[in-house]
Every structure is written in structure tokens, then in C-alpha cells.
Scaffold this active site. Structure first.
Site, PDB file in Angstrom:
ATOM      1  N   CYS A  65      14.965 -18.567  16.960  1.00 33.75           N
ATOM      2  CA  CYS A  65      14.904 -20.025  17.115  1.00 33.75           C
ATOM      3  C   CYS A  65      15.931 -20.703  16.206  1.00 33.75           C
ATOM      4  O   CYS A  65      16.492 -21.732  16.564  1.00 33.75           O
ATOM      5  CB  CYS A  65      13.483 -20.542  16.873  1.00 33.75           C
ATOM      6  SG  CYS A  65      12.404 -20.338  18.333  1.00 33.75           S
ATOM      7  N   CYS A  80       0.840  -1.204   0.000  1.00 32.45           N
ATOM      8  CA  CYS A  80       0.000   0.000   0.000  1.00 32.45           C
ATOM      9  C   CYS A  80       0.869   1.245   0.000  1.00 32.45           C
ATOM     10  O   CYS A  80       0.568   2.236  -0.646  1.00 32.45           O
ATOM     11  CB  CYS A  80      -0.921   0.014   1.220  1.00 32.45           C
ATOM     12  SG  CYS A  80      -2.437  -0.927   0.950  1.00 32.45           S
TER      13      CYS A  80
END
Lengths: 277, 160
Positions: A238, A129
Site C-alpha cells: 500500500c 521463543c
């Protein structure tokens, strides 16, 4: 009393060891919630949000909109929402009205994007956008601006179930994300599934492993970060803790992985901005 | 106190018991000392000539950037150190349950015993995916560090 907490945690009672640990760490294993009424909604069809693996103290911070620090980003998002920018001199508000008009959007991302013929996630949709409608520069990943706007767009869907589609044109990307989740990586040679499918409810050193069903929670405020962060930042963390080369936030690999992780969270409520340890 | 993971280990051992003559597999990975796996469940010979030091072993077991075994295992003899995980079986009595060679294989490459295990292989440089640059070509623990940890594990008996 801790038996009750234990049962409510609903953790697999696989090992006596778990019981012992639950006694040692009196910070309930996803049990006694700070807010008794809100607890039920965080478990759907046996899937549990990371909320239920948080301590009551952390839950309490999330439950109270006044103490939840994530709301600073919601507020900042509202300011940016109305700010005209770019060559088109437009704001989000000029096209969308109030942010609440976007209720229902967040739970469906990432989704297949016919234009690029791959997945697009919510951060990327916001940036589209900016570049296409506002003719403004894309916000950088993990910038305060992009985090704030993503948090606002997530927040207006609070309570709605995560609902990503994984069939049709999204299928091949979903399969890639799933393969990532089961692929061992790093010097420590672990896959996501080893921690989040095999051992949720058990302690890895001081950390209680959750099911990693974080589709409705990010961006979230992490006490360890002292800041709000994106799901891709969590993926990088992680990856790094098993000594694996992380991917870039916003990479195709992570967007595919995001679809898999969000699919694992389908049905759980959007809780942006969540709070975790 | 035995967990689900152990059942898998037990199955592997049971299958092996059916074989007869000792089967020796030689392994040599890049930059590492060669070693021999016997009957798929033990590495009887130490990786180094120097005997392991149990004190150093205990330290490596606790240290997060080294063995960090406490991440997953409870060891009552190390109760002075906080935060023992409970993903793997408790090791408080491990010396009564496993031979030294079985422990060595567990540390060097537990995937030989249980291909789906979460436990890292501490002495491997090959067959890994996307290892961070600074850890490439290096095992998590050196051969001597493995021997130090085994020396420590050998002291772990519940009755003592």
C-alpha cells in the site's frame, strides 16, 4: 437481485455512481456470500472485514478448508511445531504441548513488551521463543517458516474476536500508529485513511476498497501473490502504490501501525488463513 | 452525478465568491514552471506555449503509470477501456461544469480547492513525505502532459 446484494453489502449509498458500478461489476460489492451462514460473523458493530468486500468466488475459496490454499501453511506450521531445533534442542511442542494450547494468544498482539519497552507483534514473539528458549536462529521476515508458524498460531484462534489493548503503556505506540495512518505520503500524496476510511465500498480502478480492517485476517493467501503473506507485506504494497518509500517488515513504524490497524478490527473474528484477491 | 467530494468543492467556491478584487498567488516549486492561481480557484494561463493535444491527453488519462484518472473517475467517452473507478465525480460532462483554468488547478494541485481530497496533485515536487527515490523531485505529469489532458477534458460534454 442486485439490490439485495447491494443492501447486504451495506456500503454507503453516497453516490449514484456506486450503483452504476455495482451493476457493471456483477461480482458483488461485498454482498452475496458463498456461505450464507458465515456472512454474519464478518460484520461486528458496523465494522466489516475485507471478507465482505471480496467476491463470492474468493469467499468460497476461503470458506472451504480443503480448497483454501492457506491450509498448506497451517500444515507446514504443524510440522515445524514439533521439530526440535537450536542449541537447547527443543521444539515449540516441548514447552507448549499442542498448538491449540495457544488459542487466545493471537488476537491480543501486538502488545506492550516490558522487556524492550516497545510493542512486540506475534512474528516477533515467535522469534523470541526461538532465540531465547530454543537458542535457535530467528526466522527471517516473510520466510516460509515464519509465515507458517504465524499462520498456525493465528489459525488456532479462528473465530475469536480481535482484542488488542491500546491504553496503558501501549498508548504512545498506538498514537504513533494512528498518526502514520493519517499522514499523507509518496508522490501521490495519500494517507491510508484516504482509501480505507473515506472510500471503502467504492472502486479504485478495478479494486473494490475495503475498510482495511484486516486485524483478524493476516497472514492471508493473496491470489495476486500466489502465496501467503504477512500484514507488513500488505503495508509495504500500500505504501508503494502511492509511490512512497516503504518501511522494513518488522520495523517499529509498521508494528505501531499494526496496532492501530488491529484496533480498528477489534471485535472482528480471527479468520486466518483468509483469502483475498 | 455529483458525489460528496463535490460538495466540499462547492463550499470552497462559495466562500471565494464573497471576495471582491482578484487575488493572485504565484507558485514556484523546485524544478517546475511557475504559475499563478487566481482567486484560489483557477490557473487561467497554460503552463506551456504549445497547445495541448487531446489525443495524447486521452491516452494519459487511461495509462496507469501516468494520469490514471480512470482509477477514480468514470468517463463515458472512454468506455472502450475497462475498469473506471467511482471515487471522484464522473467527468463525462466536465467541460460544461468547469472552466479550463479550474480544470488546470484541479490537476496541478487539487488541495488548494479541497485540502482533504484524495486526488493527487499532478504537478508538485514540494511538501511531499517519503517519496520513493526514483520519483523524488519529479511531478507525476509534466507541464505538457497537464496541457494535453486539459485539451482532452475540454472535449468532454455529455450532449455531444
Amino acid at each position: 437481485m442486485f439490490r439485495k446484494r447491494y443492501r447486504m453489502g451495506g456500503i454507503a449509498l453516497s453516490a449514484l455512481g456506486t450503483l452504476v458500478m455495482a451493476g457493471v461489476f456483477t461480482l458483488g460489492a461485498g454482498g452475496a456470500s458463498a456461505c450464507e451462514e458465515c456472512k454474519g460473523k464478518y460484520e461486528v458493530d458496523g465494522k466489516k472485514s475485507g471478507y465482505l468486500y471480496s467476491t463470492p468466488a474468493t469467499q468460497a475459496i476461503q470458506d472451504d478448508d480443503f480448497t483454501n490454499p492457506g491450509f498448506l501453511w497451517v500444515e507446514r506450521g504443524r510440522q515445524l511445531w514439533a521439530k526440535k531445533e537450536g542449541e537447547a534442542n527443543k521444539s515449540c511442542k516441548d514447552c507448549h504441548g499442542e498448538p491449540e494450547k495457544l488459542r487466545g494468544v493471537f488476537p491480543t498482539y501486538p502488545k506492550f513488551d516490558p522487556k524492550t519497552k516497545k510493542l512486540i507483534n506475534i512474528e516477533q514473539r515467535i522469534n523470541r521463543c526461538r532465540t531465547e528458549q530454543m537458542k535457535a536462529k530467528a526466522w527471517k521476515w516473510e520466510s516460509d517458516e515464519l509465515l507458517s508458524m504465524t499462520t498456525l498460531v493465528g489459525y488456532v484462534s479462528r473465530g475469536m474476536p480481535v482484542n488488542v489493548k491500546v491504553d496503558g503503556p501501549a498508548k504512545p505506540f498506538f498514537e504513533k500508529g494512528k498518526a502514520f495512518y493519517f499522514q499523507r505520503r509518496g508522490q501521490l500524496d495519500m494517507a491510508c485513511k484516504h482509501c480505507h476510511i473515506d472510500f471503502p465500498g467504492q472502486y479504485i480502478r478495478a479494486d473494490l476498497l475495503s475498510e482495511g480492517r484486516a486485524g483478524g485476517a493476516f497472514p492471508l493467501y493473496r491470489l495476486k501473490w500466489q502465496k501467503l503473506g504477512s500484514l507488513h507485506r500488505r503495508f509495504r504494497g500500500c505504501n508503494k502504490q502511492v509511490r512512497a518509500k516503504p518501511y522494513k517488515a518488522g520495523s517499529d513504524e509498521y508494528v505501531n501501525l499494526e496496532l492501530y490497524v488491529k484496533w480498528r478490527s477489534n471485535g472482528l473474528p480471527v479468520e486466518v488463513p483468509a483469502v483475498r484477491r | 452525478m455529483r458525489t460528496a467530494g463535490l460538495v466540499a468543492g462547492g463550499v470552497a467556491l462559495a466562500l471565494l465568491a464573497q471576495g471582491a478584487a482578484a487575488e493572485v498567488t504565484k507558485v514556484q516549486e523546485k524544478g517546475l514552471k511557475p504559475y499563478e492561481i487566481v482567486d484560489g480557484h483557477t490557473i487561467p494561463k497554460p503552463l506551456t506555449d504549445k497547445p495541448g493535444d487531446p489525443k495524447r491527453g486521452a491516452k494519459l488519462v487511461v495509462t496507469r503509470k501516468k494520469g490514471n484518472c480512470l482509477a477514480c473517475h468514470k468517463i463515458q467517452q472512454l468506455n472502450d477501456f475497462p475498469f473506471h473507478g467511482n471515487i471522484g465525480p464522473e467527468l463525462t460532462d466536465v467541460a460544461s461544469n468547469l472552466t479550463e483554468g479550474e480544470m488546470r488547478l484541479r490537476l496541478v494541485n487539487p488541495k488548494v480547492v479541497n485540502p482533504d481530497t484524495i486526488m493527487p496533485a499532478f504537478y508538485r515536487t514540494e511538501g511531499l513525505h517519503r517519496v520513493m527515490k526514483k520519483f523524488q523531485g519529479k511531478p507525476v505529469l509534466t507541464d505538457q502532459e497537464i496541457e494535453d489532458i486539459i485539451a482532452f477534458l475540454k472535449t468532454l460534454k455529455a450532449s455531444q
